[in-house]
Write a protein that holds these residues in place. Structure first.
Motif, mmCIF file in Angstrom:
data_model
loop_
_atom_site.group_PDB
_atom_site.id
_atom_site.type_symbol
_atom_site.label_atom_id
_atom_site.label_comp_id
_atom_site.label_asym_id
_atom_site.label_seq_id
_atom_site.Cartn_x
_atom_site.Cartn_y
_atom_site.Cartn_z
ATOM 1 N N ASN A 3 0.847 -1.189 0.000
ATOM 2 C CA ASN A 3 0.000 0.000 0.000
ATOM 3 C C ASN A 3 0.877 1.231 0.000
ATOM 4 O O ASN A 3 2.089 1.161 0.151
ATOM 5 C CB ASN A 3 -0.962 -0.025 1.191
ATOM 6 N N ASN A 4 0.249 2.402 -0.172
ATOM 7 C CA ASN A 4 1.018 3.629 -0.338
ATOM 8 C C ASN A 4 1.879 3.930 0.883
ATOM 9 O O ASN A 4 3.002 4.372 0.768
ATOM 10 C CB ASN A 4 0.099 4.799 -0.667
ATOM 11 N N ASN A 5 1.363 3.657 2.086
ATOM 12 C CA ASN A 5 2.130 3.939 3.284
ATOM 13 C C ASN A 5 3.375 3.070 3.338
ATOM 14 O O ASN A 5 4.438 3.513 3.771
ATOM 15 C CB ASN A 5 1.276 3.719 4.529
ATOM 16 N N ALA A 35 5.858 7.995 -14.402
ATOM 17 C CA ALA A 35 5.362 7.448 -13.139
ATOM 18 C C ALA A 35 6.439 7.469 -12.053
ATOM 19 O O ALA A 35 6.164 7.824 -10.899
ATOM 20 C CB ALA A 35 4.856 6.020 -13.361
ATOM 21 N N ASP A 36 7.675 7.097 -12.411
ATOM 22 C CA ASP A 36 8.753 7.022 -11.419
ATOM 23 C C ASP A 36 9.010 8.372 -10.756
ATOM 24 O O ASP A 36 9.046 8.488 -9.523
ATOM 25 C CB ASP A 36 10.052 6.528 -12.071
ATOM 26 N N MET A 40 8.214 9.766 -6.944
ATOM 27 C CA MET A 40 9.283 10.286 -6.090
ATOM 28 C C MET A 40 8.954 11.684 -5.577
ATOM 29 O O MET A 40 9.112 11.972 -4.386
ATOM 30 C CB MET A 40 10.607 10.316 -6.864
ATOM 31 N N LEU A 41 8.498 12.556 -6.478
ATOM 32 C CA LEU A 41 8.168 13.922 -6.077
ATOM 33 C C LEU A 41 7.084 13.915 -5.007
ATOM 34 O O LEU A 41 7.170 14.652 -4.008
ATOM 35 C CB LEU A 41 7.705 14.719 -7.298
ATOM 36 N N HIS A 42 6.064 13.093 -5.186
ATOM 37 C CA HIS A 42 4.952 13.045 -4.248
ATOM 38 C C HIS A 42 5.401 12.546 -2.881
ATOM 39 O O HIS A 42 5.001 13.079 -1.834
ATOM 40 C CB HIS A 42 3.840 12.155 -4.807
ATOM 41 N N ILE A 43 6.261 11.504 -2.863
ATOM 42 C CA ILE A 43 6.740 10.954 -1.586
ATOM 43 C C ILE A 43 7.643 11.963 -0.870
ATOM 44 O O ILE A 43 7.514 12.167 0.347
ATOM 45 C CB ILE A 43 7.477 9.618 -1.814
ATOM 46 N N CYS A 182 1.016 5.258 -7.483
ATOM 47 C CA CYS A 182 0.377 6.327 -8.263
ATOM 48 C C CYS A 182 -1.128 6.090 -8.367
ATOM 49 O O CYS A 182 -1.941 7.027 -8.233
ATOM 50 C CB CYS A 182 0.991 6.396 -9.666
ATOM 51 N N LYS A 183 -1.513 4.835 -8.555
ATOM 52 C CA LYS A 183 -2.937 4.509 -8.667
ATOM 53 C C LYS A 183 -3.677 4.794 -7.370
ATOM 54 O O LYS A 183 -4.756 5.409 -7.368
ATOM 55 C CB LYS A 183 -3.086 3.042 -9.065
ATOM 56 N N GLU A 184 -3.113 4.364 -6.243
ATOM 57 C CA GLU A 184 -3.795 4.507 -4.962
ATOM 58 C C GLU A 184 -3.814 5.959 -4.484
ATOM 59 O O GLU A 184 -4.647 6.322 -3.652
ATOM 60 C CB GLU A 184 -3.126 3.618 -3.915
ATOM 61 N N ASN A 185 -2.902 6.789 -5.004
ATOM 62 C CA ASN A 185 -2.871 8.204 -4.631
ATOM 63 C C ASN A 185 -3.450 9.107 -5.719
ATOM 64 O O ASN A 185 -3.312 10.336 -5.644
ATOM 65 C CB ASN A 185 -1.440 8.632 -4.311
ATOM 66 N N ASN A 186 -4.109 8.457 -6.715
ATOM 67 C CA ASN A 186 -4.751 9.200 -7.814
ATOM 68 C C ASN A 186 -3.774 10.167 -8.487
ATOM 69 O O ASN A 186 -4.109 11.313 -8.803
ATOM 70 C CB ASN A 186 -5.970 9.971 -7.292
ATOM 71 N N LEU A 187 -2.535 9.687 -8.698
ATOM 72 C CA LEU A 187 -1.518 10.514 -9.336
ATOM 73 C C LEU A 187 -1.481 10.215 -10.834
ATOM 74 O O LEU A 187 -1.226 9.085 -11.249
ATOM 75 C CB LEU A 187 -0.135 10.229 -8.732
#
Length: 475
Positions: A3-5, A35-36, A40-43, A182-187
């Motif tokens: 999962n995203n966490n 996607a990569d 990374m930017l989002h995290i 990306c999918k689970e965070n709607n990115l």
């Protein structure tokens, strides 16, 4: 599936384990829009408070994909605006750059990217540049290097952190985990259509070779290659540390440590695998960033068996010489300095009780007067009969063509050049040896030999002592 966490925690663990980021760091995220890099930017954005960092974003438009590339640029800019991350972009004609500099398109693109990142880092005071290389990228890199015939260092794959501050926080995260994140965070992210084309070696390895190995031999080949990478990295770190310690013992401790030189006989007693690493360390110090292949190392090993004066030319204008029992590495800066010293030399007036700093040597030369009968010679001093020099103006200068000194008791002279050759002084160092002179005569080769005409005798009352090699008083 993760999962995203879990992905965020994996990235955080990687950052902490390899000390990629410290509190207060300014981070420049290199984001293409794929996607990569979006992951990374989002995290990094979500971890910014926990890490205590300030985040920036950079995007380079290579000008290779027309409107699609412009779309990617707008996408990254809009994403940064939404997240309130400072955004910087630049357009470069990579095809024109590749043609002008005789590079492949891939090489030119990489050079353009890192040049842009370096510009921003200097401008913004950034100390870390984050790229989105992931676990699959690492496996592909290792496999490509195996195909080319690599050694331990090549098997170590992509490093978590480079000496220039580039970090890879996603290196323990797989491409599947990134896409799920990306999918689970709607990115949303952009897809580079050229990734599906097999014009480049990496694309062939990614799209054809690895799927074939997974199907026919090992379904977890990516994990296997990454484990190989980690083991090779640990071995490589040990060998590197050992070679660095050995290098400090084998190199010539000339003042200023230039040019870089290694003692040939001592190096020849070392295991070839370690001595090859020592040679690479020396080459990198002489010409930072130079990349030596095995054939270049073999050329240097061959040079060690040749006569004094032999040399080999290597990449990046690096030249290696065999000189009087030393392997000498001469980079571009050494060549420029040598040319300047040979053309300009040095010339300075000096009087008794004076101290002069000889910049080319990084050492002082000091004159002083003493009672000749009480003077006891020291290893770093030479002494002249001062009674014979009364009234003469004295100078320190570098060697000139045709210089001679009274070398024999019968008054016959010898060329300074031939004396230095007999003393096995490398050619690159001969113009660095200071000569003590009057207007027309060489009195002494400082630190070595006094003219027979001015040697102290039992009748000498006053001695002029030339002390060579003391520390610079201004430093």
């Amino acid at each position: 599936m993760k999962n995203n966490n879990a992905v965020e925690q994996k990235v955080l663990a990687t950052i902490c384990r390899y000390k990629l980021i410290e509190k207060g760091d300014k981070i420049l995220a290199a984001v293409s829009g794929g996607a990569d890099s979006v992951c990374m930017l989002h995290i990094l954005y979500k971890l910014r408070d926990e890490l205590g960092t300030k985040l920036f974003c950079a995007h380079l438009n290579h000008g290779l994909r027309g409107e699609t590339a412009d779309r990617d640029q707008r996408f990254v800019e809009n994403l940064c605006e939404k997240l309130e991350i400072p955004f910087f972009s630049k357009n470069v004609d990579v095809l024109a750059m590749a043609k002008a500099e005789k590079l492949t398109t891939e090489e030119a693109g990489r050079k353009a990217r890192y040049s842009f990142f370096d510009e921003l880092s200097e401008k913004l005071g950034i100390c870390r540049i984050a790229t989105a290389h992931n676990k699959n990228d690492n496996a592909e890199t290792v496999l490509m290097r195996i195909l080319r015939g690599t050694g331990v260092d090549g098997l170590s794959g992509i490093s978590y952190i480079r000496e220039d501050g580039v970090i890879r926080p996603l290196l323990d995260v797989s491409r599947a985990e990134i896409e799920l994140y990306c999918k689970e965070n709607n990115l949303e992210f952009c897809t580079d259509e050229t990734n599906a084309e097999n014009d480049y070696t990496r694309n062939k390895v990614r799209n054809e070779l690895i799927p074939y190995i997974e199907k026919e031999f090992n379904t977890k080949i990516t994990d296997s290659l990454c484990r190989l990478s980690e083991t090779a990295r640990e071995d490589g770190d040990f060998l590197k540390g050992y070679a660095e310690r050995l290098y400090t013992r084998l190199r010539n401790p000339l003042p200023g440590n230039r040019p870089v030189s290694l003692h040939t006989e001592s190096l020849g007693m070392v295991d070839k695998g370690i001595s090859a690493r020592v040679l690479r360390i020396a080459a990198d110090e002489a010409s930072p960033g130079v990349r030596l292949e095995k054939k270049h190392i073999d050329d240097i090993f061959g040079l060690m068996q040749k006569e004094t004066g032999a040399s080999v030319d290597l990449p990046d204008e690096l030249r290696v010489y065999n000189r009087y029992g030393w392997i000498v590495f001469e980079g571009k800066e050494d060549t420029m300095k040598k040319v300047k010293e040979e053309s300009d030399g040095f010339f300075v007036k000096i009087s008794p009780s004076d101290t002069v700093f000889v910049e080319s040597l990084g050492k002082n030369v000091t004159l002083r007067i003493e009672d000749a009968q009480e003077y006891k010679c020291k290893i770093n001093e030479t002494a002249l009969d001062f009674d014979l020099l009364q009234g003469e103006m004295l100078f320190l200068r570098s060697r000139r063509e045709g210089d001679r000194i009274v070398w024999f008791p019968d008054g016959k002279t010898k060329k300074i050049k031939n004396i230095l050759i007999d003393m096995k002084i490398p050619q690159s160092d001969r113009n660095r040896i200071p000569l003590l002179c009057t207007g027309s005569e060489v009195l002494a080769i400082v630190g070595s030999r006094v003219s027979e005409k001015y040697k102290i005798t039992k009748d000498t009352k006053t001695a002029l002592i030339v002390e060579y090699g003391s520390e610079n008083a201004d430093k």
